[in-house]
Write an enzyme that holds these catalytic residues in place. Structure first.
Site, PDB file in Angstrom:
ATOM      1  N   VAL A 179      -1.988  -7.710  -3.266  1.00 18.80           N
ATOM      2  CA  VAL A 179      -1.611  -8.548  -2.118  1.00 18.80           C
ATOM      3  C   VAL A 179      -2.616  -9.656  -1.835  1.00 18.80           C
ATOM      4  CG1 VAL A 179      -0.229  -6.748  -1.009  1.00 18.80           C
ATOM      5  CG2 VAL A 179      -2.655  -6.994  -0.383  1.00 18.80           C
ATOM      6  N   TYR A 206     -14.772  -4.249   8.159  1.00 14.21           N
ATOM      7  CA  TYR A 206     -13.452  -3.666   8.445  1.00 14.21           C
ATOM      8  C   TYR A 206     -13.050  -3.928   9.906  1.00 14.21           C
ATOM      9  CZ  TYR A 206      -9.903   0.139   8.489  1.00 14.21           C
ATOM     10  OH  TYR A 206      -8.751   0.884   8.599  1.00 14.21           O
ATOM     11  N   ALA A 207     -14.005  -3.759  10.839  1.00 12.43           N
ATOM     12  CA  ALA A 207     -13.702  -3.980  12.262  1.00 12.43           C
ATOM     13  C   ALA A 207     -13.312  -5.433  12.490  1.00 12.43           C
ATOM     14  CB  ALA A 207     -14.904  -3.605  13.128  1.00 12.43           C
ATOM     15  N   SER A 234      -6.479  -0.888  13.344  1.00 10.33           N
ATOM     16  CA  SER A 234      -7.227   0.370  13.315  1.00 10.33           C
ATOM     17  C   SER A 234      -7.967   0.536  14.626  1.00 10.33           C
ATOM     18  CB  SER A 234      -8.250   0.363  12.175  1.00 10.33           C
ATOM     19  OG  SER A 234      -9.138   1.457  12.316  1.00 10.33           O
ATOM     20  N   ALA A 239     -12.070  -7.530  10.247  1.00 13.44           N
ATOM     21  CA  ALA A 239     -10.772  -7.789   9.607  1.00 13.44           C
ATOM     22  C   ALA A 239      -9.634  -7.250  10.477  1.00 13.44           C
ATOM     23  CB  ALA A 239     -10.728  -7.158   8.212  1.00 13.44           C
ATOM     24  N   GLY A 273       0.834  -1.201   0.000  1.00 11.43           N
ATOM     25  CA  GLY A 273       0.000   0.000   0.000  1.00 11.43           C
ATOM     26  C   GLY A 273       0.866   1.247   0.000  1.00 11.43           C
ATOM     27  N   ALA A 274       2.046   1.141  -0.623  1.00  9.09           N
ATOM     28  CA  ALA A 274       3.041   2.221  -0.550  1.00  9.09           C
ATOM     29  C   ALA A 274       2.635   3.471  -1.329  1.00  9.09           C
ATOM     30  CB  ALA A 274       4.391   1.715  -1.054  1.00  9.09           C
TER      31      ALA A 274
END
Ligand code: NAI
Length: 261
Positions: free
Chosen positions: A61, A151-152, A139, A154, A10-11
């Site tokens: 990825v 998302y939570a 996060s 993951a 994610g650069a």
């Protein structure tokens, strides 16, 4: 000391590019991994012009074949890798009744499967020299956030995987830690809440409620990752370090209790 080689996924993004710059300034050679090939090529040119060593590598990825090929390329061109920053990320927010299986799977594929595939592909290279650092981006949302069940879950999974790998890889000289940012001003949270631009309101609210009274900057997270990637952090493993300006604590406001804050 021999030059260390880092892979930053994610650069092309906010936190990833800040982390790559920070590591490069400290003398680490960085492989800039992203699906956005053009952006990492530009960043590699910038780092090289500043005297650093950078290699742009296009890689999704979530794909085991691409991840294997990416690590092979890095090992061939640069050596190592000694440091992995699992930073690639996406959001696909919505309330539960609107969340599709595709929303669920896409978020899990990048954050969880991606971090697993990259860790699996690099750890033998680290074990060979009995020195390695695996850093996973979690996060503040792992604590739970409306509209972010995918998302939570993951990110909570990323923290669990971090602890499991710390136990497994510690005897090989590899530490594994997670960094959990709060609200950091990058393109990613602009889509938070399921709508483009909603992140602006979140940013203002975060700046108002966090004890430090500002939103986070990518450099805040990059500095923490760079510390954990270094020799001084060799006795820290299996941890999640929160870089959030105290945001969750700010929710426990003393408003109305006669305390000025
Ligand atoms: P960003 O959106 O600026 O960067 C994310 C990068 O990941 C992008 O360059 C994107 O192209 C890349 N990416 C997405 N899917 C990919 C894939 N399949 N393969 C390779 N690259 C892929 O996001 P930001 O804010 O820099 O976030 C970085 C990490 O920090 C993420 O894991 C995110 O969940 C986490 N984070 C960010 C917070 C914030 O407020 N910005 C808060 C908490 C965590």
């Amino acid at each position: 000391m021999n030059e260390r080689i880092a892979v930053v996924t994610g650069a092309a993004g906010g936190i990833g590019s800040a982390t790559a710059r920070c590591l490069a300034r400290a003398g680490t050679a960085v492989a800039l991994v992203d699906i956005e090939a053009e952006s990492v090529t530009g960043l590699a040119a910038e780092i090289t012009a500043a005297g650093g060593r950078a290699l742009p590598v296009r890689c999704d990825v979530t794909d085991p074949v691409q991840v294997k090929a990416m690590v092979r390329t890095v090992a061939r061109e640069f050596g190592g890798p000694h440091i992995l920053v699992n930073n690639a990320g996406i959001l696909s927010d919505s309330e539960l009744h609107l969340m599709s299986r595709a929303d669920w799977d896409a978020v899990h594929a990048v954050h969880l499967r991606g971090a697993f595939l990259c860790a699996r592909a690099v750890y033998r290279h680290m074990a060979r020299g009995r020195w390695g650092r695996i850093l996973n981006l979690s996060s503040v949302s792992s604590l739970g956030a409306a509209g972010q069940a995918n998302y939570a879950a993951a990110k909570a999974g990323v923290e669990g995987m971090t602890r499991a790998l710390a136990v497994e890889l510690g005897p090989l000289g590899i530490t594994v830690n997670a960094v959990a940012p709060g609200f950091i001003e990058t393109p990613l949270p602009q889509g938070a809440g399921g709508s483009e631009g909603a992140g602006g309101a979140w940013s203002a609210a975060a700046a108002e409620t966090a004890p430090v009274r500002r939103a986070g900057r990518p450099e805040d997270v990059a500095a923490t990752l760079a510390f954990l990637a270094g020799d001084e952090a060799s006795y820290i493993t299996g941890q999640t370090i929160h870089v959030d300006g105290g945001l969750p604590l700010g929710r426990l406001s003393l408003d109305g209790c006669g305390v000025e804050n």
